[in-house]
Design an enzyme around this catalytic site. Structure first.
Site, PDB file in Angstrom:
ATOM      1  N   SER A  42       0.697  -1.244   0.050  1.00 51.54           N
ATOM      2  CA  SER A  42      -0.043  -0.137   0.127  1.00 51.54           C
ATOM      3  C   SER A  42       0.937   1.490   0.057  1.00 51.54           C
ATOM      4  O   SER A  42       0.274   2.333  -0.675  1.00 51.54           O
ATOM      5  CB  SER A  42      -0.976   0.125   1.217  1.00 51.54           C
ATOM      6  OG  SER A  42      -0.336  -0.224   2.514  1.00 51.54           O
ATOM      7  N   ASP A 248      -3.065   8.406   7.511  1.00 53.11           N
ATOM      8  CA  ASP A 248      -3.860   7.545   8.453  1.00 53.11           C
ATOM      9  C   ASP A 248      -3.263   6.734   9.707  1.00 53.11           C
ATOM     10  O   ASP A 248      -2.090   7.612   9.942  1.00 53.11           O
ATOM     11  CB  ASP A 248      -4.750   6.546   7.674  1.00 53.11           C
ATOM     12  CG  ASP A 248      -3.765   5.802   6.551  1.00 53.11           C
ATOM     13  OD1 ASP A 248      -2.862   5.555   7.299  1.00 53.11           O
ATOM     14  OD2 ASP A 248      -4.288   5.314   5.585  1.00 53.11           O
ATOM     15  N   HIS A 251      -0.164   5.130   7.009  1.00 49.68           N
ATOM     16  CA  HIS A 251       0.449   5.548   5.782  1.00 49.68           C
ATOM     17  C   HIS A 251       0.888   6.932   6.091  1.00 49.68           C
ATOM     18  O   HIS A 251       0.190   7.799   6.786  1.00 49.68           O
ATOM     19  CB  HIS A 251      -0.384   5.228   4.650  1.00 49.68           C
ATOM     20  CG  HIS A 251      -0.978   3.855   4.337  1.00 49.68           C
ATOM     21  ND1 HIS A 251      -2.058   3.516   4.702  1.00 49.68           N
ATOM     22  CD2 HIS A 251      -0.433   2.934   3.838  1.00 49.68           C
ATOM     23  CE1 HIS A 251      -2.161   2.193   4.412  1.00 49.68           C
ATOM     24  NE2 HIS A 251      -1.135   1.789   3.835  1.00 49.68           N
TER      25      HIS A 251
END
Length: 285
Positions: A42, A248, A251
């Site tokens: 991610s 978040d 990340h």
């Protein structure tokens, strides 16, 4: 100048992998490398999971609030990620397509295969296989100090979000990174003509966490789920996004990604990379 989107069709502990073609004679205005392939999770994903049945996707607001036209592309950030930054420094004037959307001859210029929540398996983690397919210049990104993410801190102390980083997590990360750095040396010795480098994301991430430019270092910018660590859909994020390290609970913000991408391309200190940075990698013959 920031790259622009194309207007025509043309598990957490996982390294990011950039593949750059070996032979290239750049012309004025052309990218420094003829193709740019990305593998990872991610932290590098451009939205490959958007149409998959998975919780590991972020094609909704507030993600992408600072991206071009405030579009939530599936990047796990408020804007660009480190791959975008490196692409800009390599001279690309358009976005690298995702595997999910790439078509035609644009595939020859590069593809982003990164997929959120992906992991390392024996059958997909062998660098020799990529070498046999023609990869000659490879940058391996180490793991950042994830024990210092809001999610990592919550695992360390579930009731006090201002608690110190999780040493247990960060110690495991450093063991992994040390072996990855050793692997780079081994591959450079064993694969003829190959050039491998290691990007010390742990060192760069630690310096970001100690930088006075970032004043919010232990809290996410968006209100995030305690289960997935990602932003709760449609809720407004913080306004001072440039001051936050984390977007978040897992990340980085675009501001932090920018530092990582810039220092991966051109190292600020000798500890940032091994044995040299991406700007020198692309010049090697």
């Amino acid at each position: 100048m920031a790259i622009k989107p194309k207007t025509t069709l043309c598990s957490l502990l996982v390294l990011s992998l950039l593949l750059l073609n070996l032979h290239h004679n750049p012309v004025h205005g052309a990218p420094q490398v003829p193709c740019y392939f990305i593998f990872g999770d991610s932290l590098s994903d451009f939205g490959n999971n958007n149409n998959l049945l998975t919780l590991a996707k972020v094609n909704y607001r507030p993600y992408g609030i600072d991206f071009f036209s405030s579009i939530p592309t599936g990047r796990f950030s408020n804007g660009r990620n480190k791959i975008d930054i490196i692409a800009e420094r390599l001279g690309y004037d358009s976005l690298i397509p995702t595997f999910a959307t790439a078509s035609g001859r644009e595939i020859l210029k590069g593809v982003n295969y990164a997929s959120a929540a992906s992991g390392i398996r024996d059958e997909t983690g062998k660098q020799a296989e990529l070498y046999n397919l023609g990869a000659r210049k490879t940058a391996l990104f180490g793991v950042s100090p994830i024990g210092c993410t809001p999610y990592g801190i919550s695992l360390n102390n579930k009731t006090n979000v201002s608690a110190p980083c999780s040493d247990n997590i960060n110690n495991a990360v450093q063991i992994f990174n040390d072996r990855l750095k050793t692997l780079v040396d081994e591959l450079n010795r064993s694969l003829s003509g190959a050039k491998f480098i290691y990007i010390n994301t742990y060192e760069i991430g630690s310096s970001i966490l100690s930088s006075p430019e970032f004043t919010v270092k232990n809290a996410s910018c968006c209100l995030s789920s305690s289960v997935t660590g990602t932003c709760i859909p449609l809720l407004p994020p913080c306004r001072n996004r440039g001051a936050h390290v984390y977007w978040d609970r897992i990340h980085f913000t675009e501001a932090a990604y920018s530092v990582i991408g810039e220092r991966a391309y051109r190292a600020q200190t000798a500890l940032d990379v091994h044995p040299y940075d991406i700007s020198h990698l692309v010049q090697r013959r």
